[in-house]
Scaffold this motif. Sequence first.
Motif, short mmCIF file in Angstrom:
data_model
loop_
_atom_site.label_atom_id
_atom_site.label_comp_id
_atom_site.label_asym_id
_atom_site.label_seq_id
_atom_site.Cartn_x
_atom_site.Cartn_y
_atom_site.Cartn_z
N THR A 85 33.16 43.70 2.44
CA THR A 85 33.21 42.33 2.94
C THR A 85 33.39 42.37 4.45
O THR A 85 34.39 42.90 4.94
N LEU A 138 31.80 34.13 6.92
CA LEU A 138 31.27 35.19 6.07
C LEU A 138 29.75 35.26 6.16
O LEU A 138 29.07 35.40 5.15
N TYR A 171 28.26 38.50 4.65
CA TYR A 171 28.62 38.59 3.23
C TYR A 171 27.89 37.53 2.41
O TYR A 171 27.37 37.82 1.33
#
Length: 250
Positions: free
Chosen positions: A90, A147, A150
């Motif tokens: 991540t 993110l 990700y």
Amino acid sequence: MNQESKVALVTGAASGLGEAIAQRLAADGMVVVVADIDMANAGRVAKALTASSISLKLDVTQEQDWVEAIAAIEQQFGRLDVLVNNAGITTMGTVEDLTLEAFKHEFSIDVDGTFLGCKHGIGLMKKNGGAIINMSSAAGIKASSLLCAYNAAKGAVTMLTKSVALHCAEQKNGIRCNSVHPGAIHTAIIDKTLAQSDDPEALMETFVASHPVGHLGKPSDIASIVSYLASNESGFATGAQFVVDGGMTL
């Protein structure tokens, strides 16, 4: 086929979610191949499983590693029935903050690794059919500005899973392929993600608050759905998204 006849390969199985999945599949009676770049911990995990389970060095980003791993499994067991593409990372960062190198690194593990697993796993699995379980994420469905890499990688895994499922169905090779979409699961990867933040406590509070159930998930929560997808009971499920996220994507 009963579970005791099956051979399962789990990537990233030396710790965290992969370790929990390996333990659950072994408890189901499967022979488990514990694959990871961390051979010390992979060996520890395999030793605690069934007597026939083994550890195997596998860098999921390297195609030759996959070729050698599948060949080793075929030589030792003659079959592969379950493949869990769990290895992943991540990377925190917005589209402006991230370097191209960090973005590519996320994809190399989460997407390239899953692609290579499916590509080379199918060759052995199609002898007897089986189940591929690709670990995506709630972040493959719901976006976050923090993110970027990700989100993109797990979104790619989601669609890759559907393409693989269609291919296997069209080839009538008896292989099903589904994706699992966890919310935040409290493993070492969460701790590493927190360590990238300027305010880990605030980030943890954000993680918890994003789950309507009011807490993070446990590795066993995800291992249970993987167990189902690896079993004959899920025989009519393919190309589907199995969301286990405490309501995060509602």
